[in-house]
Design an enzyme around this catalytic site. Structure first.
Site, mmCIF file in Angstrom:
data_model
loop_
_atom_site.group_PDB
_atom_site.id
_atom_site.type_symbol
_atom_site.label_atom_id
_atom_site.label_comp_id
_atom_site.label_asym_id
_atom_site.label_seq_id
_atom_site.Cartn_x
_atom_site.Cartn_y
_atom_site.Cartn_z
ATOM 1 N N CYS A 2 0.789 -1.228 0.000
ATOM 2 C CA CYS A 2 0.000 0.000 0.000
ATOM 3 C C CYS A 2 0.830 1.291 0.000
ATOM 4 O O CYS A 2 1.785 1.426 0.747
ATOM 5 C CB CYS A 2 -0.943 0.055 1.192
ATOM 6 S SG CYS A 2 -2.075 -1.308 1.280
ATOM 7 N N ARG A 27 6.134 -0.441 -4.739
ATOM 8 C CA ARG A 27 5.880 -1.088 -3.452
ATOM 9 C C ARG A 27 4.983 -2.317 -3.594
ATOM 10 O O ARG A 27 4.922 -3.144 -2.698
ATOM 11 C CB ARG A 27 5.199 -0.094 -2.487
ATOM 12 C CG ARG A 27 6.042 1.112 -2.184
ATOM 13 C CD ARG A 27 5.227 2.171 -1.487
ATOM 14 N NE ARG A 27 5.000 1.839 -0.092
ATOM 15 C CZ ARG A 27 5.828 2.111 0.904
ATOM 16 N NH1 ARG A 27 6.953 2.740 0.637
ATOM 17 N NH2 ARG A 27 5.545 1.787 2.137
ATOM 18 N N GLY A 100 -1.624 -0.706 6.201
ATOM 19 C CA GLY A 100 -1.365 -1.468 7.422
ATOM 20 C C GLY A 100 -2.487 -2.462 7.673
ATOM 21 O O GLY A 100 -3.308 -2.732 6.784
ATOM 22 N N GLU A 472 19.939 -17.029 -3.316
ATOM 23 C CA GLU A 472 19.469 -15.758 -3.868
ATOM 24 C C GLU A 472 19.112 -15.913 -5.352
ATOM 25 O O GLU A 472 18.129 -15.338 -5.824
ATOM 26 C CB GLU A 472 20.549 -14.681 -3.663
ATOM 27 C CG GLU A 472 20.268 -13.337 -4.295
ATOM 28 C CD GLU A 472 18.980 -12.661 -3.816
ATOM 29 O OE1 GLU A 472 18.364 -13.132 -2.841
ATOM 30 O OE2 GLU A 472 18.581 -11.669 -4.452
ATOM 31 N N GLU A 479 10.852 -15.104 -8.332
ATOM 32 C CA GLU A 479 9.964 -13.958 -8.122
ATOM 33 C C GLU A 479 9.624 -13.217 -9.404
ATOM 34 O O GLU A 479 8.540 -12.663 -9.521
ATOM 35 C CB GLU A 479 10.489 -13.004 -7.044
ATOM 36 C CG GLU A 479 11.787 -12.344 -7.347
ATOM 37 C CD GLU A 479 12.279 -11.459 -6.201
ATOM 38 O OE1 GLU A 479 11.454 -10.917 -5.459
ATOM 39 O OE2 GLU A 479 13.501 -11.319 -6.063
ATOM 40 N N HIS A 495 21.407 -36.370 -1.364
ATOM 41 C CA HIS A 495 20.676 -36.856 -0.184
ATOM 42 C C HIS A 495 19.168 -36.748 -0.377
ATOM 43 O O HIS A 495 18.424 -36.759 0.596
ATOM 44 C CB HIS A 495 21.139 -36.099 1.060
ATOM 45 C CG HIS A 495 22.581 -36.331 1.378
ATOM 46 N ND1 HIS A 495 23.055 -37.549 1.807
ATOM 47 C CD2 HIS A 495 23.664 -35.523 1.280
ATOM 48 C CE1 HIS A 495 24.373 -37.470 1.982
ATOM 49 N NE2 HIS A 495 24.754 -36.244 1.661
ATOM 50 N N LYS A 590 7.237 -4.442 -2.574
ATOM 51 C CA LYS A 590 8.629 -4.077 -2.326
ATOM 52 C C LYS A 590 8.889 -3.868 -0.844
ATOM 53 O O LYS A 590 9.922 -4.220 -0.321
ATOM 54 C CB LYS A 590 8.938 -2.790 -3.103
ATOM 55 C CG LYS A 590 10.353 -2.293 -2.954
ATOM 56 C CD LYS A 590 11.273 -3.068 -3.854
ATOM 57 C CE LYS A 590 12.718 -2.619 -3.719
ATOM 58 N NZ LYS A 590 13.619 -3.649 -4.254
HETATM 59 C C1 F6R Z 1 13.511 -10.021 -3.137
HETATM 60 C C2 F6R Z 1 13.378 -9.007 -2.105
HETATM 61 C C3 F6R Z 1 12.832 -9.429 -0.799
HETATM 62 C C4 F6R Z 1 13.342 -8.511 0.333
HETATM 63 C C5 F6R Z 1 12.592 -8.828 1.631
HETATM 64 C C6 F6R Z 1 13.102 -7.987 2.765
HETATM 65 O O1 F6R Z 1 14.064 -9.505 -4.300
HETATM 66 O O2 F6R Z 1 13.658 -7.860 -2.326
HETATM 67 O O3 F6R Z 1 13.099 -10.763 -0.515
HETATM 68 O O4 F6R Z 1 14.702 -8.691 0.480
HETATM 69 O O5 F6R Z 1 11.224 -8.601 1.454
HETATM 70 O O6 F6R Z 1 12.964 -6.635 2.474
HETATM 71 P P1 F6R Z 1 13.878 -5.550 3.162
HETATM 72 O O7 F6R Z 1 15.280 -5.782 2.702
HETATM 73 O O8 F6R Z 1 13.327 -4.242 2.695
HETATM 74 O O9 F6R Z 1 13.742 -5.761 4.631
#
Ligand code: F6R
Length: 595
Positions: A2, A27, A100, A472, A479, A495, A590
């Site tokens: 949001c 976001r 929120g 990673e 994603e 395993h 985000k």
């Molecule tokens: C993936 C990604 C997420 C963030 C996670 C934590 O590309 O960006 O896995 O790393 O949501 O977010 P932050 O770093 O903002 O705490």
């Protein structure tokens, strides 16, 4: 998750709100809406899906004339992404948007709102009806808002307009981000500075359980007891061009290619007058007084933490362990006698990490936040902050913040070391190798076509820090391209997981550590003999003739920073080839501000 924008001034509010919302798209959201007001009339406009739909529906707000308004991008939590559930929500007198989750909404409905008709499935609607009720009882909007703050449990950033006072926007904050932007002849509110930076670079923070009363020419901040507080403004160091794609087709590609620059910026920002890389003495003192470091993070930041943990153990010789925040908070290990906590968070707003921070602060432990956002919640609430200096990261998939996190952790580890290395030299070399990888992006495009164009799944294998890169790499491709992927410790494959390998299953192997080179190559043979199609990424000095991606030599310790680039490019091109929405992948946000 949001996004909120609000504007009050002399100009037509709608285009400013829509422009601000476009800066918050990163976001994550699934519907959007604005409310604009004039002469006691509030107009609501909402659309499901991309902001584009709302812009089309309102013709960009060009023909509107209202000079006060609030806007919202919604990431659904309570109720589906429908127009009805999209914000703003209105009752008779008030209209509001909310970021929120209200945890006690059911109790509030039962206690205060029996018989009230609701038009949506959202928790937000409870707030607007509650406000309506409290204003009738308390006779004063400020007192009613203070009353609301006392009643609501959970996280809430709110922007509120009042039909009976078209000269004011109210902003309320608790655990969700919200800033006030100060202009000349206008004022704004926004979930972050980027939503307002095209109009102003001067901001006021609102702290948790505070609210602000904003008119065209004034900003007043109050505590939850409606007591006025004095607060200094600050300037955001955001370059407007950092929030634009420029000539790049996607923010993700732009951000991948900014990584050499970010590493150099970190070197510059952490240099003292003599050019040595240094860290605030108080941080070093607090960490040295501890007997164990606990790194807490989520997702990509957690993966950076795993690499950082090896830096701290190898360079500073302090036992260090990384934990996933959402697990740590409910399943805390037995802590050492003098623990020190490091929170890693690009956004500085992640609710899972914050839940741990709140808990360990209550226990009286010291902590450091490593974040890209100065003044973010995790930064404000920790004892210390180290900034990533990566510049705004707009693509949902983290790239430059990830390598910046590893680089800043290296700076910290080296500053803690009794026997520091020439880190400046190593990071400079790392940036140069990153650059040469950026100059070779077509290779990654071709390999993505060969390996990821149609596959349903894929595996990443490696040992030691290569394993952390595999975690990673799998997250990155999952994603944005929706390919089911797993990052695996190469030695663990036999395993169990090797049962999944069939003819042409893509397996990407990372080989950047000499000590495990031959072991990983044996694992490659094992998967190849079961039909896997293998793509090998290696460091030049231990490369084999058949390796498709060979990375220029850096100290092994910094291999994760450079091998990050090929895996990010591979994920980017996989998503491009498969026609995915690269910068805004489905279901993702985000800034994850709910637990
Ligand atoms: C993936 C990604 C997420 C963030 C996670 C934590 O590309 O960006 O896995 O790393 O949501 O977010 P932050 O770093 O903002 O705490």
């Amino acid at each position: 998750m949001c996004g909120i924008v609000g504007y009050i001034g002399d100009k037509n509010a709608a285009p400013i709100l829509l422009e601000g919302l476009s800066k918050l798209e990163y976001r994550g959201y699934d519907s959007a809406g604005i409310a604009v007001a004039e002469n006691g009339k509030v107009q609501l406009h909402k659309a499901v899906g991309k902001l584009e739909n709302l812009i089309k529906k309102t013709d960009g707000g060009k023909k509107m004339t209202e000079t006060i308004g609030i806007g919202h991008t919604r990431w659904a939590t309570h109720g589906k992404p429908t127009e009805n559930n999209a914000h703003p929500h209105a009752a008779n007198r008030f209209t509001l948007v909310h970021n929120g989750i209200i945890e006690n909404e059911a109790a509030l409905r039962k206690h205060y709102l029996e018989g009230v008709k609701f038009n949506s499935d959202t928790d937000t609607e409870v707030i607007v009806h509650l406000l309506e009720k409290f204003v009738k009882e308390d006779k004063d909007v400020k007192v009613a808002i203070a009353h609301i703050i006392g009643e609501l449990e959970g996280s809430f950033a709110l922007a509120i307009i009042d039909k009976e006072d078209m000269n004011t926007i109210y902003a309320v904050k608790n655990k969700s981000p919200l800033l006030v932007g100060k202009g000349d002849g206008f004022n704004m509110i926004g979930s972050d500075a980027m939503a307002m930076i095209a109009n102003t670079d001067t901001f006021y923070e609102i702290h948790d359980k505070e609210f602000a009363v904003i008119t065209r020419d004034s900003i007043e901040i109050f505590t939850s007891y409606a007591k006025k507080v004095e607060r200094d403004s600050f300037h955001a160091e955001i370059d407007v061009s950092d929030t634009e794609k420029g000539t790049y087709p996607h923010f993700m590609l732009k951000e991948i290619e900014e990584q050499p620059l970010v590493i150099r910026r970190i070197m510059q920002q952490y240099s003292d007058e003599d050019g040595n890389l240094v860290v605030d003495k108080d941080i070093i003192k607090d960490i040295k007084a501890s007997d164990r470091i606990y790194i807490i993070a989520c997702g990509t930041s957690y993966h950076a933490g795993l690499v950082g943990q090896t830096y701290i153990e190898q360079l500073a010789k302090i036992p260090t362990m990384s934990y996933i925040a959402s697990e740590f908070v409910h399943n805390m290990p037995l802590l050492s006698k003098k623990p020190f906590f490091i929170f890693i968070s690009q956004s500085g707003e992640t609710a899972d990490s914050r839940a741990v921070l709140v808990k360990v602060k209550e226990m009286g432990h010291k902590c450091l936040t490593i974040t890209n956002v100065k003044g973010s919640t995790l930064s404000r609430e920790a004892d210390h902050t180290m900034i990533l200096h990566a510049g705004p990261e707009i693509a949902v998939a983290s790239t430059k913040a990830y390598t910046a996190q590893m680089a800043v952790l290296a700076v910290l580890a080296n500053a803690l070391s009794d026997n520091p290395m020439n880190l400046k030299y190593e990071l400079a070399k790392t940036a140069t190798v990153m650059e040469s990888l950026c100059n070779n992006r077509e290779l990654f495009h071709e390999l993505s076509k060969e390996f990821f164009a149609t596959t349903r799944n894929c595996f990443y294998i490696g040992r030691s820090t290569d394993y952390y890169i595999c975690l990673e790499a799998a997250l990155k491709i999952k994603e944005i391209s929706y390919i089911q992927a797993e990052g695996f410790a190469a030695g663990e494959l036999k395993h169990g997981t090797i049962a999944l390998i069939e003819k042409d299953t893509p397996v990407v192997a990372f080989i950047t550590r000499e000590a495990v080179n031959l072991n990983t190559r044996s694992n490659i043979k094992e998967v190849r003999s079961r039909g896997a199609k293998v793509l090998t990424i290696s460091l030049k000095r231990i490369s084999a003739h058949s390796d498709q991606i060979v990375i220029g030599d850096v100290d092994e310790m910094f291999a994760p920073l450079v091998s990050a680039l090929p895996m990010q490019y591979l994920a980017y091109y996989a998503a491009l080839i498969r026609g995915c929405d690269i910068d805004k992948p489905r279901n993702l946000a985000k800034s994850v501000t709910v637990e």
